[in-house]
Enzyme design. Structure first.
Site, mmCIF file in Angstrom:
data_model
loop_
_atom_site.group_PDB
_atom_site.id
_atom_site.type_symbol
_atom_site.label_atom_id
_atom_site.label_comp_id
_atom_site.label_asym_id
_atom_site.label_seq_id
_atom_site.Cartn_x
_atom_site.Cartn_y
_atom_site.Cartn_z
ATOM 1 N N ASN A 48 -1.404 1.754 -0.911
ATOM 2 C CA ASN A 48 -2.600 2.210 -1.850
ATOM 3 C C ASN A 48 -2.866 1.557 -2.927
ATOM 4 O OD1 ASN A 48 -0.612 4.393 -3.141
ATOM 5 N ND2 ASN A 48 -0.621 5.082 -1.234
ATOM 6 N N ARG A 49 -2.914 1.863 -4.316
ATOM 7 C CA ARG A 49 -2.481 1.508 -5.753
ATOM 8 C C ARG A 49 -1.646 2.394 -6.771
ATOM 9 N NH1 ARG A 49 -7.970 1.325 -8.621
ATOM 10 N NH2 ARG A 49 -6.567 0.755 -10.431
#
Ligand code: CTP
Length: 430
Positions: free
Chosen positions: A227-228
């Site tokens: 994820n970011r």
């Protein structure tokens, strides 16, 4: 403290500082360790952000970095002795007038002299006369750091209100590695800024665990579901907690940032690694703050070899996923079973949808997870991820909602710790 602006905010922010507010006065003490050269970077950070810095090295420090370097970088005369410029009484004046004294690196010898109250060089005199916050940043070999004499000196200094950061873990002089490394100058500077802002003591004697970053679930040796999350908010929480006096364990998932000063960093990759690390290190913590973005699903199987594409142009097989454990819920369940007063904080990056707005989802999540506080932020273009600032609402299990307007992630972190401090039971012995 002379570094405050009229509205109570700290002054040392260069362009934003009011013209008639004097620059905060910082004495940078430099001990005689190989890491003395890193203090030059710290000095630059202070000067470039509008602080008035006087460098006071020890005699031993001058073996590593000479007085000419400090004089050129600070623009001021430099001495390790009390016998220079005697008419100016620098051994008393420097300490009395300082807004902050920071000692980096603080050697075992320097910590011992400070703990014993000796006055055998200029820096020791500054430490005795200073009435402002004092930050000491130890750096030495692991054996020296762990020696009972050093630990007793650190405990004595901390008991007197000195902020002694824990050294970083890593490569030391020579081939050895372990706790004893000077934390990165950026991290020391961030911790000092917190101390200058007057938030140095309200987590003294507390242990906190912070999780940061984003977990990765491997599909094969080269690919993962991730994820970011950059980890910036979690690292800011760790930095600010350490600066407020807490012992900090930072469980860090795939973050490319320097270790926060004063935090013990435990590195993890997957959600299960993170779960194990959080449960192993949080049982005795006064507060657990789960800022990490933890994967909710992981592949059922991880291929041992790299997955190859089908040269015949076939469609790849679907990836079967299974749920990961909810770490936050486990921490809450263990806390409740033990009947402890641990404060548990969750984070939620939300977008509104047809079911409800960001805060509706946040309130539902707070109830579902059973935590004391939930820090909710709306994510979307340029908001939340990878940025240096953030904008959140801290929801409380008591029904409260504290809005924190857009600010640097350190300021958001401080607002979260303010709420945590309000929920902590009084420290033992008060
Ligand atoms: N969290 C956790 N373990 C997980 C997933 C999330 O501990 N397996 C924690 C996060 O660190 C965060 C909080 O739970 O503090 C909320 O994360 P979020 O992903 O928003 O929660 P979910 O329960 O996964 O909700 P959603 O269905 O909205 O993704």
């Amino acid at each position: 403290m002379s570094g405050r602006t009229a509205d109570g905010a700290t002054g040392p922010v260069g362009a934003g500082r009011l013209a008639d507010v004097p620059a905060p006065r910082v004495v940078l003490g430099v001990g005689g360790g190989i890491a003395a050269y890193k203090a030059a970077d710290l000095l630059r950070r202070f000067s470039e952000s509008g602080h008035d810095v006087t460098v006071v090295p020890t005699r031993a420090a001058l073996h590593f970095v000479g007085a000419a370097t400090w004089a050129a970088l600070s623009g001021k005369p430099v001495s390790a002795e009390v016998w220079d410029d005697v008419a100016d009484v620098p051994h008393v004046r420097l300490g009395q007038q300082a807004d902050l004294v920071v000692v980096a690196p603080a050697t075992a010898d320097l910590l011992a002299r400070a703990a014993a109250g000796l006055a055998d060089d200029l820096l020791a005199n500054v430490l005795l006369t200073a009435r402002c916050p004092v930050v000491m940043v130890p750096a030495m070999h692991t054996e020296m750091w762990q020696h009972p004499a050093t630990q007793a000196n650190v405990a004595a200094l901390r008991a007197r209100g000195v902020v002694v950061l824990d050294p970083a873990v890593g490569r030391l002089t020579g081939a050895d590695s372990g706790p004893g490394r000077l934390p990165e100058p950026a991290a020391i500077f961030a911790a000092c800024r917190e101390v200058l802002a007057g938030r140095s003591a309200d987590l003294l004697g507390r242990t906190v665990l912070v999780s940061a970053g984003g977990t990765r679930e491997h599909l094969d040796p080269v690919r993962f579901l991730g994820n970011r999350s950059s980890g910036k908010q979690g690292y800011a929480l760790a930095t600010t907690a350490a600066a407020r006096g807490a012992r900090v364990v930072l469980v860090s998932a795939n973050v490319a940032l320097p270790d926060p000063a004063g935090a013990t960093v435990v590195r993890v990759t997957s959600a299960e690694d993170l779960r194990r690390a959080v449960l192993a290190h949080s049982a005795d913590a006064d507060a657990v703050v789960m800022a990490a973005a933890v994967a909710d699903f992981r592949p059922v199987a991880v291929e041992v070899h790299k997955i190859k594409k089908d040269d015949a142009g076939g469609v790849p097989a679907p990836i079967a996923l299974e749920r990961t454990a909810d770490v936050l819920a486990e921490v809450v369940a263990r806390r409740d079973a033990a009947g402890s007063a641990q404060v548990v904080v969750g984070f939620a990056a939300e977008t509104g949808d047809a079911e409800g707005g960001v805060l509706d989802h946040g309130r539902a999540k707070l109830a579902r997870k059973g935590c004391d506080l939930l820090v909710v932020n709306e994510v979307g273009a340029g908001r939340g991820f990878e940025t240096d600032d953030n904008e959140v609402v801290v929801l409380g299990a008591d029904g409260s909602a504290t809005e924190v307007a857009r600010a640097a992630k350190e300021a958001i972190a401080d607002a979260v710790w303010d709420r945590v401090v309000a929920l902590l039971p009084p420290p033992v012995g008060t």
